[in-house]
Design a protein around this motif. Structure first.
Motif, short mmCIF file in Angstrom:
data_model
loop_
_atom_site.label_atom_id
_atom_site.label_comp_id
_atom_site.label_asym_id
_atom_site.label_seq_id
_atom_site.Cartn_x
_atom_site.Cartn_y
_atom_site.Cartn_z
N PHE A 23 47.01 36.36 -48.51
CA PHE A 23 46.42 35.28 -49.30
C PHE A 23 45.16 35.83 -49.97
O PHE A 23 44.33 36.47 -49.32
N ARG A 24 45.02 35.54 -51.28
CA ARG A 24 43.85 35.99 -52.03
C ARG A 24 43.10 34.77 -52.58
O ARG A 24 43.71 33.74 -52.88
N ASP A 25 41.77 34.92 -52.72
CA ASP A 25 40.99 33.83 -53.31
C ASP A 25 40.93 33.99 -54.82
O ASP A 25 41.59 34.87 -55.40
N GLU A 26 40.13 33.16 -55.47
CA GLU A 26 40.08 33.16 -56.93
C GLU A 26 39.49 34.45 -57.49
O GLU A 26 39.69 34.77 -58.67
N HIS A 27 38.78 35.21 -56.65
CA HIS A 27 38.22 36.50 -57.09
C HIS A 27 39.11 37.67 -56.72
O HIS A 27 38.68 38.82 -56.77
N ARG A 28 40.33 37.37 -56.29
CA ARG A 28 41.34 38.37 -55.93
C ARG A 28 41.00 39.12 -54.64
O ARG A 28 41.58 40.16 -54.34
N ARG A 29 40.07 38.59 -53.86
CA ARG A 29 39.76 39.20 -52.56
C ARG A 29 40.78 38.72 -51.54
O ARG A 29 41.10 37.53 -51.50
N VAL A 30 41.26 39.63 -50.70
CA VAL A 30 42.21 39.26 -49.65
C VAL A 30 41.44 38.54 -48.55
O VAL A 30 40.48 39.08 -47.99
N ILE A 31 41.87 37.31 -48.23
CA ILE A 31 41.16 36.52 -47.22
C ILE A 31 41.99 36.35 -45.95
O ILE A 31 41.47 35.94 -44.92
N TYR A 32 43.29 36.66 -46.00
CA TYR A 32 44.11 36.56 -44.79
C TYR A 32 45.34 37.46 -44.92
O TYR A 32 45.95 37.53 -46.00
N VAL A 33 45.67 38.15 -43.84
CA VAL A 33 46.86 38.99 -43.77
C VAL A 33 47.66 38.56 -42.55
O VAL A 33 47.10 38.37 -41.47
N MET A 60 41.67 27.83 -44.88
CA MET A 60 42.15 29.07 -45.49
C MET A 60 43.00 28.80 -46.72
O MET A 60 42.80 29.40 -47.78
N VAL A 61 43.97 27.87 -46.61
CA VAL A 61 44.89 27.65 -47.74
C VAL A 61 44.18 26.98 -48.91
O VAL A 61 44.59 27.14 -50.07
N THR A 62 43.11 26.21 -48.64
CA THR A 62 42.37 25.60 -49.75
C THR A 62 41.36 26.57 -50.36
O THR A 62 40.92 26.38 -51.49
N THR A 63 41.00 27.63 -49.63
CA THR A 63 40.14 28.67 -50.19
C THR A 63 40.95 29.66 -51.02
O THR A 63 40.46 30.21 -52.01
N ALA A 64 42.21 29.87 -50.62
CA ALA A 64 43.08 30.82 -51.33
C ALA A 64 43.47 30.29 -52.71
O ALA A 64 43.47 29.08 -52.97
N ALA A 65 43.79 31.23 -53.60
CA ALA A 65 44.25 30.87 -54.95
C ALA A 65 45.61 31.48 -55.25
O ALA A 65 46.24 31.13 -56.26
N TYR A 83 48.56 45.94 -39.59
CA TYR A 83 47.39 46.64 -39.07
C TYR A 83 46.69 47.43 -40.18
O TYR A 83 45.46 47.40 -40.30
N SER A 84 47.46 48.10 -41.02
CA SER A 84 46.87 48.91 -42.10
C SER A 84 46.10 48.03 -43.08
O SER A 84 44.99 48.37 -43.51
N TRP A 85 46.67 46.89 -43.44
CA TRP A 85 46.02 46.00 -44.41
C TRP A 85 44.78 45.33 -43.83
O TRP A 85 43.79 45.14 -44.54
N ILE A 86 44.82 44.96 -42.56
CA ILE A 86 43.63 44.37 -41.95
C ILE A 86 42.49 45.38 -41.93
O ILE A 86 41.34 45.04 -42.20
N LYS A 87 42.82 46.65 -41.63
CA LYS A 87 41.80 47.70 -41.65
C LYS A 87 41.26 47.91 -43.06
O LYS A 87 40.07 48.14 -43.27
N GLU A 88 42.15 47.83 -44.04
CA GLU A 88 41.76 48.12 -45.42
C GLU A 88 40.96 47.00 -46.05
O GLU A 88 39.95 47.23 -46.72
N TYR A 89 41.41 45.74 -45.87
CA TYR A 89 40.81 44.62 -46.60
C TYR A 89 39.76 43.84 -45.79
O TYR A 89 38.98 43.10 -46.38
N ASP A 90 39.79 43.94 -44.45
CA ASP A 90 38.88 43.18 -43.60
C ASP A 90 38.86 41.71 -43.99
O ASP A 90 37.82 41.16 -44.38
N PRO A 91 39.98 41.01 -43.90
CA PRO A 91 40.05 39.62 -44.38
C PRO A 91 39.19 38.68 -43.54
O PRO A 91 39.12 38.81 -42.31
N ARG A 92 38.54 37.72 -44.18
CA ARG A 92 37.58 36.86 -43.50
C ARG A 92 38.24 35.88 -42.55
O ARG A 92 37.60 35.40 -41.61
N PHE A 93 39.52 35.53 -42.75
CA PHE A 93 40.18 34.56 -41.89
C PHE A 93 41.02 35.21 -40.79
O PHE A 93 41.67 34.52 -40.03
#
Length: 698
Positions: A23-33, A60-65, A83-93
């Motif tokens: 899930f990505r937010d409006e700024h294209r940041r990954v917020i959940y994997v 989470m779903v209302t923050t995501a875009a 595991y690889s994506w969580i390490k790479e993006y450090d999602p806030r949720f």
């Protein structure tokens, strides 16, 4: 706030296969994997009615875009990619590991010409033997210092080694016998390599061979009257035994295993790991996890396994991993561990014996780590001051709330309704000022009405105390509830349970707080504010802390105050709220247990447990006792006529008007069953139901 329907994929667009989604937010940041066995089924859960979602998931779903996914062939691949994506993006949720530091290992560089013993952190290198991890580097150095007497392996850096080769003079360790000095040719390359292998064997748990060999050499030296050599060997044996004592045997079967335990509350979880090699605890490590998403213990275990073994291979992954709860499903995780080790890995919950006992020890360490984490922040004066200032700023208070009182309501489906009051002064607990309340104004379940009653009773006592001391002159104004502000409380004890003065009366509520915190949202806050207004109190601030999203509600405001999750002010409010909840539910459970244990014989004054048991044993049940005459009751040893008459009257008053019915089955409860507790088996319908049929504590 985004509407999830605006980015929901079209029907049939999501594949029905294993994969990982982002899930990505409006700024294209990954917020959940997340990963899923079926992407279609899992993602559909996020796009249902928002009212049905867990508050954290809803946030989470209302923050995501947007949402995107990657299809993989197996669940094991999904686990690896997650595991690889969580390490790479450090999602806030996703789960956060606060303590993500690299733990030190004792490493032996077997890939070098002259192997070196040293402390290593970070990524593991090929050809290097690792032992640990250890909690502290000094623990490694202490162990190595003892072992160098017997295994004088090189410990110097490459620069020191080359300088000794160039000058032909060894370092200090070479002179005192704690290094075999391969740099100046005192030992050949082959012999030094063999010495390093023996060091590794000893660290791996094969200790008996070397101890027996040294003891045999010591005896031979003594027989040959080489007493200095025998004394040196004796000291070597002592050094080895001392090094072994640092890692006591915990599993007699020389097991290689990692034990993982989790201690958690609603907001955080502490993870502790014991590394057991050769039956000995070789290392310990732990993290504190911020539970940013709704997560089970099994899922926390899965994240811990990813953190532990995500970059490990071979023997670094043990044959056996013992956990408090299994991930769901467990097969992909077990297969993933097997792939990383290159051999079968057993992932299970210990059920009995030494392993279960050791798991209990790890669990206690996890609980202590969680408590320590919380009290560390609470005990720091600077942190507490900052927390109070943040609360004052967020609630627009004139000054920091040095005294905070928090109230919580607890009941069981409307029964045994109680409330708690906890006090924090300067950010610290004042347990001697805690109070407990019994809700007496009405029956049934109504948290808002209960909160109004508790606040009214507490501050009515405060006003009465001020009037008694002359600080408050009183007023003839009559509040909306018909009670004069400043009037003393009605009733003998007002249902308040707490410490008493020397004369036996409950202590007065003499000190007002600067801030009243209630456990709840807008309705509970409004009730507390209304109670204070009715008493004419307008100089005490009120707020509420709602669970789940941890929103701070203020009277009269449509929207809550949202403090950052890293805010010390929010952390203090959470501690205050959690303490009030703990205190209330402890009291409520005690009242419930007492009620469920009680029976009609408990109402008979002067009738102790021994005589109650004698009555039930003689008659078989309360029903038969109720039907007995006074003369028949007198036949029981220790029961006189006066006591028999009192028992008969008490049982007549408590006789049920109609047969008791089990509401779970519709059956009439038979009172003929013998009752060894002194209460009737059919006196209370709820007492005959299992706990899960009686509702949940609140």
């Amino acid at each position: 706030m985004a509407d999830p329907s605006s980015y929901r994929p079209r029907p049939g667009e999501i594949p029905d296969s294993p994969g990982v989604y982002r899930f990505r937010d409006e700024h294209r940041r990954v917020i959940y994997v997340g990963k899923a066995k079926s992407l279609r089924q899992r993602l559909a859960n996020y796009f249902q009615d928002l009212a049905n979602l867990h508050p954290r998931t809803r946030s989470m779903v209302t923050t995501a875009a947007s949402v995107e996914w990657t299809v993989v062939s197996t669940e094991v691949e999904a686990l690896q990619l997650e595991y690889s994506w969580i390490k790479e993006y450090d999602p806030r949720f996703n789960v956060k590991y606060r303590d993500d530091k690299s733990y030190p290992y004792l490493a032996v560089t077997m890939n070098e010409e002259f192997p070196r013993v040293q402390v290593m952190r970070g990524h593991k290198k090929k050809g290097v033997r690792y032992f640990g991890p250890y909690a502290h580097a000094w623990a490694i150095r202490d162990t190595v210092d003892l072992l160098l007497r017997v295994f004088p392996v090189r410990t110097c850096s490459a620069g020191v080694f080359k300088n000794a080769e160039r000058t032909g003079r060894p370092c200090l360790l070479g002179y005192i016998g704690k290094c075999s000095a391969p740099c100046v040719g005192r030992i050949s390359q082959e012999d030094h390599y063999e010495l390093a292998e023996e060091f590794c064997d000893f660290m791996a748990g094969r200790t008996g061979t070397y101890l027996r060999r040294l003891e045999k050499q010591m005896a031979e030296a003594s027989d040959e009257m080489e007493y200095e050599r025998a004394a040196r060997l004796r000291d070597d044996v002592g050094a080895l035994k001392k090094a072994m004592e640092k890692n006591a045997v915990v599993l007699a079967d020389a097991t290689d295993a990692d034990l993982i335990a989790v201690a958690e509350d609603e907001l955080e979880a502490a993870v502790q790991i014991f590394h057991v090699r050769g039956g000995r605890v070789r290392g310990q490590r732990g993290w504190v996890t911020d539970k940013v998403e709704e997560i089970t213990t099994g899922a926390l275990v899965e994240h811990a396994l990813q953190q532990l073994y995500g970059e490990e291979t071979g023997d670094s992954v043990p044959k056996e991993v013992l956990v408090p709860a299994l991930p769901d499903p467990v097969e992909p995780v077990q297969e993933w561990l097997t792939v990383r080790r290159g051999a079968n890995v057993s992932l299970r919950i210990p059920q009995r014996g030494d392993k279960k006992a050791l798991m209990e020890t790890v669990q206690r360490n996890a609980q202590q780590a969680l408590v320590l984490h919380k009290t560390k922040r609470a005990s720091d004066l600077t942190t507490r001051s900052r927390a109070l200032e943040e609360i004052a700023d967020a609630l627009d208070l004139d000054s920091a709330p040095l005294r905070i009182e928090c109230y919580d309501i607890s009941h069981l489906q409307g029964d045994d309704v109680v409330a708690s009051m906890v006090v924090f002064e300067d950010g610290l607990q004042r347990k001697n000022e805690y109070r407990r309340f019994q809700i007496k104004g009405f029956a049934g379940q109504d948290d808002v009405r209960s909160m109004h009653e508790v606040i009214t009773r507490r501050f009515r006592r405060y006003l009465a105390e001020k009037e008694k001391s002359g600080e408050w002159a009183g007023t003839e104004d009559t509040p909306a509830n018909g009670t004069r502000a400043g009037a003393p409380p009605t009733g003998e004890d007002d249902g308040i349970i707490g410490p008493k003065d020397d004369d036996g009366r409950p202590r007065k509520f003499a000190y007002p707080p600067q801030l009243v915190v209630v456990d709840g949202g807008r309705p509970q806050v409004a009730a507390a504010r209304r109670a204070l207004d009715e008493l004419g109190i307008d100089d005490i601030a009120v707020c509420g802390l709602a669970k789940r999203l941890e929103e701070v509600w203020v009277p009269g405001e449509e929207d809550p105050v949202v403090l950052p999750r890293s805010s010390e002010g929010l952390y203090l409010l959470q501690r205050v709220r959690d303490e009030a909840h703990r205190f209330a539910i402890t009291y409520q459970r005690a009242k419930r247990a007492k009620r469920l244990r009680s029976g009609p014989l408990d109402e008979v004054p002067g009738l102790g447990e021994t005589r109650k048991q004698a009555l039930i044993k003689h008659f078989g049940s309360v029903k038969r006792l109720r039907a007995a005459t006074i003369e028949q009751i007198q036949e029981v040893p220790g029961i006189g006529r006066k006591t028999a008459e009192t028992i008969a009257v008490a049982l007549a008053r408590s006789a049920p008007a109609a047969p008791a019915v089990n509401t779970a089955t519709g059956e009439i409860i038979d009172e003929e069953e013998p009752d060894t507790t002194g209460g009737s088996s059919g006196e209370s319908v709820s007492a005959g139901l299992p706990d899960d049929r009686r509702g949940q504590e609140t």
